[in-house]
Scaffold this motif. Structure first.
Motif, PDB file in Angstrom:
ATOM      1  N   ALA A   1       8.438  -6.768   7.083  1.00 11.39           N
ATOM      2  CA  ALA A   1       7.224  -6.576   6.284  1.00 11.39           C
ATOM      3  C   ALA A   1       5.956  -6.665   7.134  1.00 11.39           C
ATOM      4  CB  ALA A   1       7.187  -7.609   5.152  1.00 11.39           C
TER       5      ALA A   1
ATOM      6  N   MET B   1      -0.548  -4.068   0.549  1.00  7.24           N
ATOM      7  CA  MET B   1       0.808  -3.584   0.762  1.00  7.24           C
ATOM      8  C   MET B   1       1.879  -4.605   0.390  1.00  7.24           C
ATOM      9  SD  MET B   1       0.442  -1.407   4.326  1.00  7.24           S
ATOM     10  CE  MET B   1       2.123  -0.802   4.186  1.00  7.24           C
ATOM     11  N   THR B   2       1.651  -5.896   0.676  1.00  6.55           N
ATOM     12  CA  THR B   2       2.718  -6.888   0.455  1.00  6.55           C
ATOM     13  C   THR B   2       2.276  -8.112  -0.330  1.00  6.55           C
ATOM     14  OG1 THR B   2       2.261  -8.108   2.504  1.00  6.55           O
ATOM     15  CG2 THR B   2       3.754  -6.224   2.653  1.00  6.55           C
TER      16      THR B   2
ATOM     17  N   SER C   1       5.699  -3.776   9.605  1.00  6.28           N
ATOM     18  CA  SER C   1       5.393  -2.514   8.925  1.00  6.28           C
ATOM     19  C   SER C   1       3.907  -2.397   8.631  1.00  6.28           C
ATOM     20  CB  SER C   1       6.205  -2.406   7.627  1.00  6.28           C
ATOM     21  OG  SER C   1       7.592  -2.429   7.884  1.00  6.28           O
ATOM     22  N   VAL C   2       3.317  -3.475   8.124  1.00  4.88           N
ATOM     23  CA  VAL C   2       1.873  -3.457   7.849  1.00  4.88           C
ATOM     24  C   VAL C   2       1.094  -3.297   9.152  1.00  4.88           C
ATOM     25  CG1 VAL C   2      -0.049  -4.725   6.848  1.00  4.88           C
ATOM     26  CG2 VAL C   2       2.199  -4.867   5.790  1.00  4.88           C
TER      27      VAL C   2
ATOM     28  N   SER D   1       4.910 -12.538   5.114  1.00  6.28           N
ATOM     29  CA  SER D   1       3.851 -11.745   5.744  1.00  6.28           C
ATOM     30  C   SER D   1       2.466 -12.308   5.449  1.00  6.28           C
ATOM     31  CB  SER D   1       3.926 -10.278   5.294  1.00  6.28           C
ATOM     32  OG  SER D   1       3.693 -10.163   3.905  1.00  6.28           O
TER      33      SER D   1
ATOM     34  N   ALA E   1       2.257   1.852   0.701  1.00  9.87           N
ATOM     35  CA  ALA E   1       3.156   1.044  -0.129  1.00  9.87           C
ATOM     36  C   ALA E   1       4.090   1.938  -0.931  1.00  9.87           C
ATOM     37  CB  ALA E   1       2.339   0.148  -1.062  1.00  9.87           C
TER      38      ALA E   1
ATOM     39  N   LEU F   1       8.912  -2.988   3.360  1.00  7.58           N
ATOM     40  CA  LEU F   1       8.017  -4.027   2.847  1.00  7.58           C
ATOM     41  C   LEU F   1       8.749  -5.113   2.072  1.00  7.58           C
ATOM     42  CD1 LEU F   1       5.109  -1.728   1.602  1.00  7.58           C
ATOM     43  CD2 LEU F   1       5.361  -2.830   3.834  1.00  7.58           C
TER      44      LEU F   1
END
Length: 299
Positions: free
Chosen positions: A163, A242-243, A166-167, A251, A132, A157
């Motif tokens: 998002a 992370m989000t 990316s995760v 996400s 993150a 993110l």
């Protein structure tokens, strides 16, 4: 010869089949019951109640009806399926390629295996917090490194279109080591006679991979698919770290929707969501596991 003499060898022949007395299994059974069976039954019960710390009121299927009326549930369901398919697919492909590479005659093979497997040992929450920071659109190291070569880095993110992906990529980076380890074990277990016969027939490296390694690695492949897909469908900790399901709800997965309901104090509703998630994973995995097992038998 006496009856006792005849029965003694027979009793000795029975002993190897009973490795341990039954009460040896009681501690493991108790731990399994307390940590899995009891919470599962309790969650199923509370899914049909409106409950808090003061008590529980049975309300039937009302929690399930409310859960399916959740405005962002459909998007969370789609994201869950996309996330599970993307992470499991990449782990299969990258794990296979790394497994083949790390079983070849290369320098520092043992060290490279350790490097690939190391992320598996690191805490998921720690990895989530680290990435993150690295993926921060303004001060993150990744975008700063891209800026050095004149590339304007995206909002990894913060962009609704990036998002979840990316995760998922971070999840693949963390979990591909386990898939690689399974493939390495599968490749090492292939008898050398197959490779020698292929060499005599003049098979190239690509033909070795296609006609020898891939067919004989099907048990390893099915194991990787099952483990990674179950993990992807149930994923929560990395996404939340992370989000937190953002930006907005782009996400969110089913598990994060459930957790948000729990945070809001709808405990019975979140219990119903857990039951739905369990049924979702079962509905995907049971037929898939049956199909893969049937394919393995056919081979």
């Amino acid at each position: 010869m006496t009856t006792t003499a005849l029965s003694a060898p027979r009793e000795r022949r029975r002993d190897p089949r009973r490795h341990y007395p039954m009460w040896f299994y009681l501690p493991a059974a108790a731990v399994y019951g307390v940590l899995f069976i009891v919470p599962t039954v309790a969650s199923l019960y509370f899914a049909f109640t409106r409950w808090n710390l003061s008590g529980a009121e049975f309300i039937g299927f009302e929690n399930f009806a409310l859960f399916f009326r959740e405005p962002y549930l459909f998007q969370g369901l789609v994201n869950t399926l996309i996330y599970g398919a993307l992470t499991s697919g990449l782990k299969v492909v990258l794990g296979l390629l790394l497994g083949v590479f790390l079983t070849s005659q290369i320098i520092a093979r043992g060290y490279l295996r350790s490097v690939v497997f190391f992320p598996v040992l690191v805490s998921t929450v720690g990895i989530g917090v680290t990435f993150a920071v690295l993926m921060d659109p303004s001060d993150g190291l990744i975008n700063r490194a891209l800026a050095v070569i004149g590339v304007d880095g995206p909002g990894w993110l913060t962009d609704p279109n990036l998002a979840l992906v990316s995760v998922a990529l971070v999840d693949v980076w963390k979990g591909v080591g386990l898939a690689t380890l399974i493939y390495i074990a599968g490749i090492v277990a292939i008898p050398q006679e197959y490779f020698e016969a292929a060499k005599v027939d003049g098979a190239s490296s690509c033909q070795n991979l296609r006609f020898v390694i891939l067919p004989l690695l099907w048990p390893a492949t099915s194991t990787v698919i099952v483990l990674s897909l179950i993990g992807g469908l149930r994923s929560f900790d990395l996404i939340w770290t992370m989000t937190q399901g953002g930006p907005g709800f782009t996400s969110d997965v089913v598990a994060s929707v459930i957790f948000k309901q729990y945070q809001a104090g709808f405990w019975g509703l979140s219990s119903a969501g857990n039951v739905v998630l369990f049924l979702l994973v079962s509905a995907v995995m049971v037929p898939l596991y049956w199909l893969m097992g049937r394919k393995e038998v056919e081979r």
